[in-house]
Design an enzyme around this catalytic site. Structure first.
Site, PDB file in Angstrom:
ATOM      1  CG  HIS A 151      -1.647  -1.148   1.598  1.00 12.72           C
ATOM      2  ND1 HIS A 151      -2.830  -1.376   0.958  1.00 12.72           N
ATOM      3  CD2 HIS A 151      -1.426  -2.359   2.014  1.00 12.72           C
ATOM      4  CE1 HIS A 151      -3.232  -2.785   1.351  1.00 12.72           C
ATOM      5  NE2 HIS A 151      -2.307  -3.144   1.726  1.00 12.72           N
ATOM      6  CB  SER A 179      14.095  22.866 -14.816  1.00 10.12           C
ATOM      7  OG  SER A 179      13.319  23.966 -14.754  1.00 10.12           O
ATOM      8  CE  LYS A 201      12.480  19.622 -10.691  1.00 11.71           C
ATOM      9  NZ  LYS A 201      11.271  19.908 -11.356  1.00 11.71           N
ATOM     10  CD  GLU A 213       9.398  12.623 -15.298  1.00 13.87           C
ATOM     11  OE1 GLU A 213      10.507  13.063 -15.404  1.00 13.87           O
ATOM     12  OE2 GLU A 213       8.554  13.299 -15.246  1.00 13.87           O
TER      13      GLU A 213
END
Ligand code: ARG
Length: 469
Positions: free
Chosen positions: A157, A278, A284, A291
């Site tokens: 979970h 970024s 970043k 992804e």
């Protein structure tokens, strides 16, 4: 002027939009190697069966070889007016060798031709995926061996559940890849029958040797039913469904990489090689590759869905709808190959933040099960009762804002007076993982054994002794 290949009964040429919707050369040009190999096999068989002369077969084969090097060398001019790869090749052959080229299509149709070409193409792809997945397994097993005793929290979970080893977690993906390899190997076995010689749909009156062309092309045997042979696309669907399952495995792991590299978790670092910055936020470091692996699974599953829907209402035998089988499938297999390579790269690149992982493994009362197990083992308590007692101890610790191992023995004894100092030994995360030595468990000793076994197996496979699993 009407079409040279099929235009005998036509006097006018097709409308531009007819040509536009009909062409497949932009996609099926990728089948050129397979198309030429199949044509060569067909021509040689026709000569052996005395259906064409040996001289014509020689010219055809020679011409096809030249066309192959033209295409491979980027010197071939594909013509959209010639629709597809089959007619582009045949038309060029006619330019080269004259009327003998017109004999190549004896006892053959583009229907059995395209079914043969695409089977061969999917088979080649499956062989490439097989090697790529084995490399991915090797990267995982190597990392697992290095991190056999690196402790991290295991989750259910997405809540801290029990401590596990990082190596054990990585080996879970080796197992998934192994099942993926098994599915690809199964698909390859079923795919490996030759449609060639089924002609348009009914077979042919010429005395073909279908076994000969099948053998020449590396197929196990000819397909037994000509209608099935020209209208079956199971081989793509099966490969795509195996690809979809492999893609979701990669996607799940990619998702974990995204979570683990987030500063709020901080379990993992990827180097400059597998991250991007970024354009506005200088601090970043984004896990774009992970992804994109996650996203490409969507495209791969989409290709499977798309082809299932194309096929679902088609009567026998060949229907032009089936020309739509290639674009999505080719895109999907390319995406999967890229995903496997990117994941392999990230696995080799990833650096676990050991201290952070270990600290997190001890958070959330992750060794509560070990405490309950101790009560069962040492005090002979039934597990249900031990679970309850442990729950009460966890509640006390939580109330005092302490981890289990920092709770005073006296406080534990308020719940169960028979608990002794020995309890503290099982509350450490090291002890917890080391104790899980059952077959398949997370103990470092198990991870070392399994990782070594996989490394041996994968290198044996590389040297060609094992196919598939
Ligand atoms: N380009 C076609 C395909 O990919 C080849 C087969 C065409 N057959 C036909 N009867 N028009 O499916």
């Amino acid at each position: 002027m009407s079409n040279k290949m099929w235009g005998g009964r036509f006097s006018d040429k097709p409308a531009d939009i007819m040509t536009e919707i009909n062409v497949s050369i932009d996609v099926d040009r990728k089948l050129f190697r397979q198309d030429i190999a199949a044509s060569k096999a067909h021509a040689q068989m026709l000569a052996k069966q005395r259906i064409i002369s040996p001289q014509d077969a020689k010219k055809i084969v020679h011409g096809l070889d030249k066309i192959l090097s033209e295409i491979a060398g980027g010197k071939f001019r594909f013509k959209r007016s010639l629709e597809d790869i089959h007619m582009n090749v045949e038309s060029r052959l006619a330019d080269m060798i004259g009327p003998a080229a017109g004999r190549l299509h004896t006892a053959r149709s583009r229907n059995d031709q395209v079914a043969t070409d695409f089977r061969l193409w999917v088979r080649d792809v499956l062989d490439e995926l097989d090697a790529a997945l084995a490399d991915y397994q090797r990267a995982l097993a190597q990392k697992a061996l290095t991190h056999a005793a690196t402790i991290m929290p295991g989750f259910t979970h997405l809540q801290t559940a029990q401590p596990v080893t990082f190596g054990h977690h990585l080996l879970a993906y080796v197992e998934m890849a192994s099942r993926d390899l098994g599915r690809f190997a199964d698909a390859r076995k079923r795919l490996n029958e030759s449609p060639l010689g089924s002609a348009a749909l009914a077979g042919t009156s010429f005395p073909l040797d279908r076994m000969m062309t099948a053998k020449k092309l590396g197929f196990d045997r000819p397909m037994a039913n000509s209608l099935d042979a020209v209208s079956d696309r199971d081989f793509v669907l099966e490969a795509l469904s195996a690809a979809s399952i492999a893609a979701i495995h990669l996607s799940r792991f990619a998702e974990e990489i995204v979570i683990w590299t987030s500063p709020i978790v901080g379990f993992l670092k990827l180097s400059d090689q597998f991250t991007t910055g970024s354009s506005i936020m200088p601090q970043k470091r984004n896990p774009d590759a992970a992804e994109l692996v996650r996203a490409k699974a969507g495209r791969i599953i989409g290709a499977l869905q798309g082809l299932l829907i194309v096929m679902k209402g088609l009567p026998l035998a060949y229907q032009k709808d089936m020309q739509e089988d290639k674009e999505g499938a080719m895109d999907a297999f390319a995406a999967l190959a890229l995903c496997i390579a990117a994941m392999t790269g990230m696995v080799r690149d990833m650096m676990p933040e050991k201290a952070r992982m270990k600290a997190a493994a001890g958070e959330g009362y992750a060794t509560a099960t070990d405490l309950a197990d101790w009560l069962v083992r040492e005090l002979k308590m039934p597990f249900r009762r031990a679970h309850h007692v442990t729950g009460q101890i966890v509640a006390i610790a939580e109330g005092m804002d302490l981890p289990l191992e920092k709770l005073a023995l006296a406080d534990m004894r308020k719940v169960e007076p028979r608990i002794t100092q020995a309890i503290f030994k099982v509350l450490s995360v090291e002890n917890s993982v080391a104790s899980r030595k059952t077959f398949g468990g997370t103990a470092p000793a198990n991870v070392r054994r399994e990782a070594t076994k996989w490394l041996k197996q994968v290198s044996r496979k590389r040297s060609g002794k094992v196919r598939g699993r």
